[in-house]
Design an enzyme around this catalytic site. Structure first.
Site, short mmCIF file in Angstrom:
data_model
loop_
_atom_site.label_atom_id
_atom_site.label_comp_id
_atom_site.label_asym_id
_atom_site.label_seq_id
_atom_site.Cartn_x
_atom_site.Cartn_y
_atom_site.Cartn_z
N GLU A 1 4.97 -9.29 16.00
CA GLU A 1 4.40 -9.83 17.24
C GLU A 1 4.57 -11.36 17.26
OE1 GLU A 1 0.48 -8.36 17.73
OE2 GLU A 1 0.27 -9.24 19.73
N ARG B 1 0.82 -1.22 0.00
CA ARG B 1 0.00 0.00 0.00
C ARG B 1 0.85 1.26 0.00
NH1 ARG B 1 -2.79 -3.74 2.98
NH2 ARG B 1 -1.87 -3.05 4.94
P1 AMP Z 1 4.31 -2.00 11.80
O1 AMP Z 1 5.55 -2.59 11.21
O2 AMP Z 1 3.88 -2.69 13.06
O3 AMP Z 1 4.42 -0.51 11.97
O4 AMP Z 1 3.12 -2.28 10.78
C1 AMP Z 1 2.93 -1.48 9.68
C2 AMP Z 1 2.61 -2.28 8.45
O5 AMP Z 1 1.61 -3.27 8.69
C3 AMP Z 1 2.07 -1.36 7.37
O6 AMP Z 1 2.61 -1.76 6.12
C4 AMP Z 1 0.56 -1.54 7.43
O7 AMP Z 1 0.00 -1.56 6.15
C5 AMP Z 1 0.36 -2.88 8.15
N1 AMP Z 1 -0.57 -2.78 9.30
C6 AMP Z 1 -0.25 -3.03 10.60
N2 AMP Z 1 -1.31 -2.89 11.40
C7 AMP Z 1 -2.35 -2.53 10.61
C8 AMP Z 1 -3.73 -2.20 10.85
N3 AMP Z 1 -4.27 -2.22 12.08
N4 AMP Z 1 -4.50 -1.85 9.78
C9 AMP Z 1 -3.96 -1.81 8.54
N5 AMP Z 1 -2.68 -2.12 8.25
C10 AMP Z 1 -1.86 -2.46 9.27
#
Ligand code: AMP
Length: 175
Positions: free
Chosen positions: A97, A60
């Site tokens: 996680e 995205r």
């Molecule tokens: P992080 O590495 O934990 O910051 O997760 C970010 C990535 O995971 C991004 O590429 C987001 O598109 C996806 N992502 C994580 N949590 C969500 C959520 N609650 N809703 C949509 N996309 C998420």
């Protein structure tokens, strides 16, 4: 939330697994005015960061990154999931996680001293964007900032990305 773009974010409970509230940005992409507004706001935010290039995160992040790169007259780099890029790559693995993920970037993507802004749809824990920052620095570039459509502030991602500037159009302080 005072940004009118918030009405174009749809909550999908228990996707992709139980307990996660997925922030679906597709209604914002579908609405021409909302999508343009999002890209215009991102451009205004990152204008002072003096970027030389944008790095979009699969998948995205490519949507926002490409539109923003076109609007700002910048080139676009692509961080991809393993095995997708055809040329030699640098790679970084990071913990999730449950389990871990890897992102790859073509070895010749970042020029020495290049100021790169990382773009994605959403900041959660910051693991994904942090991995991109590592790839940029590994190749001799500087992280000029991180920009997102949505930030889940309660997960503390921005602390993980400090001291680079971190901005999001919409911030959620709880699920
Ligand atoms: P992080 O590495 O934990 O910051 O997760 C970010 C990535 O995971 C991004 O590429 C987001 O598109 C996806 N992502 C994580 N949590 C969500 C959520 N609650 N809703 C949509 N996309 C998420």
């Amino acid at each position: 939330m005072n940004n009118e773009l918030s009405k174009y974010i749809r909550d999908i409970p228990d996707f992709p697994k139980p307990g996660i509230v997925f922030k679906d940005i597709t209604p914002m992409l579908k609405d021409a005015t909302a999508f343009k507004m999002a890209i215009d706001q991102m451009q205004q935010i990152m204008a002072p960061w003096r970027a030389d290039a944008l790095l979009g995160i699969e998948s995205r992040g490519f949507i926002f990154g490409a539109a923003l790169a076109y609007k700002m007259g910048l080139g676009m780099l692509a961080a991809r999931k393993p095995g997708k890029l055809p040329y030699e790559v640098d790679k970084v693995s990071y913990d999730l996680e449950y389990g871990s993920n890897t992102l790859e970037l073509h070895k010749d993507a970042v020029e020495k001293g290049m100021r790169v802004v990382v773009v994605d749809d959403l900041l959660a824990t910051g693991g994904t964007a942090g991995a991109c920052a590592k790839l940029i620095e590994k190749q001799g570039g500087l992280v000029a900032g991180h920009i997102f459509a949505v930030e889940l502030t309660f997960l503390g991602g921005r602390e993980r990305l400090a001291p680079a500037p971190v901005e999001a159009l919409l911030k959620y302080d709880s699920e």
